[in-house]
Every structure is written in structure tokens, then in C-alpha cells.
Design an enzyme around this catalytic site. Structure first.
Site, short mmCIF file in Angstrom:
data_model
loop_
_atom_site.label_atom_id
_atom_site.label_comp_id
_atom_site.label_asym_id
_atom_site.label_seq_id
_atom_site.Cartn_x
_atom_site.Cartn_y
_atom_site.Cartn_z
N ASP A 24 0.81 -1.22 0.00
CA ASP A 24 0.00 0.00 0.00
C ASP A 24 0.84 1.27 0.00
O ASP A 24 0.44 2.30 0.55
CB ASP A 24 -0.93 0.00 1.22
CG ASP A 24 -0.16 -0.10 2.54
OD1 ASP A 24 0.78 -0.91 2.62
OD2 ASP A 24 -0.51 0.63 3.49
N GLU A 178 -2.83 -0.14 13.26
CA GLU A 178 -1.36 -0.08 13.18
C GLU A 178 -0.80 1.15 13.89
O GLU A 178 -0.69 2.22 13.28
CB GLU A 178 -0.91 -0.07 11.71
CG GLU A 178 0.62 -0.06 11.58
CD GLU A 178 1.12 -0.02 10.13
OE1 GLU A 178 0.30 0.09 9.21
OE2 GLU A 178 2.35 -0.09 9.95
N LYS A 220 -1.47 -4.52 14.14
CA LYS A 220 -0.21 -4.49 13.38
C LYS A 220 0.78 -3.61 14.15
O LYS A 220 0.86 -2.41 13.91
CB LYS A 220 -0.46 -3.95 11.96
CG LYS A 220 0.80 -3.81 11.12
CD LYS A 220 0.50 -3.65 9.66
CE LYS A 220 1.76 -3.33 8.85
NZ LYS A 220 1.57 -3.43 7.41
C1 5MM Z 1 4.03 -0.34 2.35
O1 5MM Z 1 4.17 0.87 3.10
C2 5MM Z 1 3.00 1.31 3.76
C3 5MM Z 1 2.56 2.66 3.29
O2 5MM Z 1 3.47 3.65 3.63
P1 5MM Z 1 3.22 5.18 3.14
O3 5MM Z 1 1.80 5.55 3.50
O4 5MM Z 1 4.24 5.92 3.93
O5 5MM Z 1 3.45 5.24 1.69
C4 5MM Z 1 3.23 1.25 5.28
O6 5MM Z 1 2.15 1.76 6.03
C5 5MM Z 1 3.40 -0.19 5.61
O7 5MM Z 1 2.20 -0.88 5.40
C6 5MM Z 1 3.82 -0.42 7.06
O8 5MM Z 1 4.69 0.56 7.53
C7 5MM Z 1 4.54 -1.76 7.10
O9 5MM Z 1 5.53 -1.77 6.10
P2 5MM Z 1 7.02 -2.11 6.51
O10 5MM Z 1 7.85 -1.77 5.32
O11 5MM Z 1 7.35 -1.28 7.71
O12 5MM Z 1 6.97 -3.58 6.80
#
Ligand code: 5MM
Length: 342
Positions: A24, A178, A220
Site C-alpha cells: 500500500d 497499526e 499491526k
Molecule cells: C508499504 O508501506 C505502507 C505505506 O506507507 P506510506 O503511507 O508511507 O506510503 C506502510 O504503512 C506499511 O504498510 C507499514 O509501515 C509496514 O511496512 P514495513 O515496510 O514497515 O513492513
């Protein structure tokens, strides 16, 4: 709200041996990721990249329970005209959607953030449900630094998470809650535990106040981990023990499952930490992954924007998904890292 159905979806999202793919990334974040591999971020390149993952049949059917999509992606079609959402469903996984609209400065609290996106959320959720989304995600961001986080930032972010979660359940969508405590600072693991404990306690307090059914959500969280710039880096075993102890103290057993974010950990660390926790046993909830970077860094580098690399990119994605699937059962070993995905 049909709580039995929400609970069924939440349990499927955290089913044994499966976890979530966080795909996302918002426009700015995916551009940053593509810049790093020398690929221009266009609607077509973003589609091609995500289609590559969603067509990774083995990973999607065996190791991935659901995919968190960005608004653009949920409305996109694959190159052959099939909606990307259908590809996910056809593989047996559940489509989900990020519904927060990013962060902005929190007035009165220098250096701190509040997540926005509550306006018109009920209407947006109804459209996403119609398109096939059965769960949603909202990320609150809490930073650790000198004098922060403030109680204000913890409170308003927990309040917004609970408002979002209540709206999701009313729309028959499972909320992923989250609250991310960032690992960017120079703090040690105990400071991370202290702050994350405050954040989780406040979040569950707000969820109760706003009558969110805990059986119909997925948490999360971040792991208890040393800040990236800390001189002392906690061992895998210490991370596992302190994370499990912290979660047992804060997260009611009614929550159907916990799916960690990776937060900037290396692929290997994110897998090793999850594995060590699951080896401990005796947990009141399944512990699995909802990784973005720790699942996608390898396939992104392998793909590098070239159609000729799609097969190799899918193999790299399948490999990481399989490693994390094994970790979610406490069955991963370092030796397996060298094996190629089938
Ligand atoms: C994939 O990144 C997600 C969206 O981030 P932005 O809104 O900053 O573009 C982010 O929310 C992600 O789902 C979570 O942080 C978990 O991803 P990570 O890389 O930390 O496993």
C-alpha cells in the site's frame, strides 16, 4: 455489524503459515522505492510491478493471506484487463485497502504527527467493500526522541485509530490497527518497550471506549527493537522475548491475530525475529507478518522494471514469502535462505 463474519476474516488474515503483503505504498513512497532501482514511477510501471507479485501463484496461494492495497491499485486492471483485485481473490487471498490519508504535523506538538483520513471515511469504506476489500489499514506514527512522544500525540493518534476501527466494523470491514513506533532513533530496546507499551495501552483503552469489537480486528504493531542509531543492538532472542512479554502485557487474548510491520529491519532480521517469537510457544494469539519492505526489497531489486525479469522477481518474492511463512510457525532456519524458491 456481523461480528462472526468479521472474526472469520480476521482469523483467515492470520491463518497458520500465512501473513499479509503490505503493498500500500502511497505515490511518494513507491516513487522513492522505484528511484532506488532506477525505474520511473508511472501508473503503468506501478501496475506492472504489483501485477508481478499478485500473479506469483505459489506465494499468493500458499503463504499470503491478504494484500493491503493503495487506492490507485484497487481500481487498476492488469495488462489483460482483469481487475488486480480479482487476481488476488483468484489466488485465494483477501484484498484489503489502506484508508488513512497520510500524516501531517500535530499542532502544538513540534516534531510529532497525526494521521488524517476520517472525513468521509464511511462513504469511502462502502465503495471499497463493493470493490472487494474485506479489511482496511490505518497507520499511526509515533517517533521516539528527546522529549517525545508527548501524551498528546499518543492520545490523539489512539483516538483516531479507534474512530477508524469503529467505522470499518460498521461497514463490515476488518480494521488493521497499526500504531507504529518508529525505529529511527538512537534509543535502546528498553525505551522502545516503554513507549510501545504506553502506545498500545492507550490504543486499547480508546478501542474499548469507542466500542470496537476486539474479536473483529487485527493488530499491526512494531516489534520491541533497538533504534537504528543505537550503539547497542539487541540480539534476536532479546527482541523476541521483550516483544512477546510486552504484547502479553498489553494485548487482550480476544484479538484474533497480530501481524507485525517490518519497519526498516533487514529481510533477515524481520524473519529471524518473527521465527524466534513463534519458537517460544504458549502465545494467546497467532503472530505473523504484514511486511512491506521486508517482503518487497528483494523482488524489487530483481525485477528492476524489466519484463524479462518478471519470472525471477516472482521467485524472489515467493522465497521471502515462504521464509516468513515458516517464521510464522517457528520453523525457519538460516540454511533455508540459500535454497531457491520452487
Ligand atoms: C508499504 O508501506 C505502507 C505505506 O506507507 P506510506 O503511507 O508511507 O506510503 C506502510 O504503512 C506499511 O504498510 C507499514 O509501515 C509496514 O511496512 P514495513 O515496510 O514497515 O513492513
Amino acid at each position: 455489524m456481523n461480528l462472526a463474519d468479521l472474526n472469520k476474516i480476521a482469523r483467515a488474515m492470520t491463518a497458520t503459515g500465512k501473513g499479509l503483503l503490505a503493498a500500500d505504498e502511497s505515490g511518494g513512497t513507491i516513487k522513492k522505492r522505484f528511484d532506488a532501482i532506477g525505474v520511473e514511477s508511472t501508473e503503468a510501471s506501478r501496475r506492472d510491478y504489483r501485477e508481478m507479485m499478485f500473479r506469483s501463484t505459489e506465494a499468493m496461494s500458499k503463504f499470503i493471506s491478504g494484500v493491503i492495497l493503495y487506492d490507485e491499485t484497487i481500481w487498476q486492471n492488469a495488462a489483460d484487463g482483469t481487475p488486480l483485485v480479482r487476481l488476488i481473490e483468484q489466488a485465494g487471498a483477501i484484498p484489503g485497502i489502506k484508508v488513512d490519508e497520510g500524516t501531517q504535523a500535530l499542532p502544538g506538538c513540534p516534531g510529532e504527527l497525526i494521521t488524517s483520513g476520517l472525513d468521509k471515511l464511511a462513504e469511502r469504506l462502502a465503495k471499497y467493500y463493493e470493490r472487494g476489500a474485506r479489511f482496511a489499514k490505518w497507520r499511526a506514527v509515533i517517533d521516539i526522541g528527546s522529549g517525545i512522544p508527548s501524551m498528546t500525540a499518543i492520545h490523539v493518534n489512539a483516538h483516531a485509530l479507534a474512530r477508524y476501527a469503529a467505522l470499518c466494523q460498521a461497514a463490515q470491514i476488518v480494521p488493521i490497527v497499526e500504531p507504529e513506533v518508529l525505529m529511527d532513533g538512537d534509543h535502546d530496546i528498553d525505551r522502545c518497550v516503554e513507549v510501545t507499551t504506553r502506545v498500545l495501552n492507550k490504543t486499547f483503552q480508546e478501542l474499548r471506549v469507542q466500542r470496537v469489537a476486539l474479536e473483529g480486528m487485527v493488530l499491526k504493531p512494531n516489534m520491541a527493537i533497538s533504534g537504528k542509531k543505537s550503539k547497542t543492538q539487541a540480539s534476536v532472542q532479546e527482541v523476541a522475548e521483550k516483544t512477546v512479554r510486552m504484547l502479553k502485557n498489553c494485548v487482550p487474548a480476544a484479538v484474533p491475530g497480530i501481524a507485525f510491520l517490518s519497519g526498516g529491519q533487514s529481510d533477515a532480521d524481520a524473519t529471524a525475529h518473527l521465527d524466534a517469537m513463534n519458537r517460544m510457544g504458549g502465545l494467546p494469539w497467532p503472530l505473523t507478518f504484514s511486511y512491506g519492505r521486508a517482503l518487497q526489497a528483494a523482488p524489487q531489486q530483481t525485477w528492476a522494471g524489466l519484463a524479462a525479469n518478471v519470472g525471477a522477481g516472482q521467485q524472489a518474492f515467493t522465497h521471502r514469502a515462504r521464509m516468513n511463512s515458516l517464521a510464522s510457525k517457528g520453523e525457519w532456519t538460516t540454511d533455508l535462505e540459500t535454497e531457491k524458491a520452487a
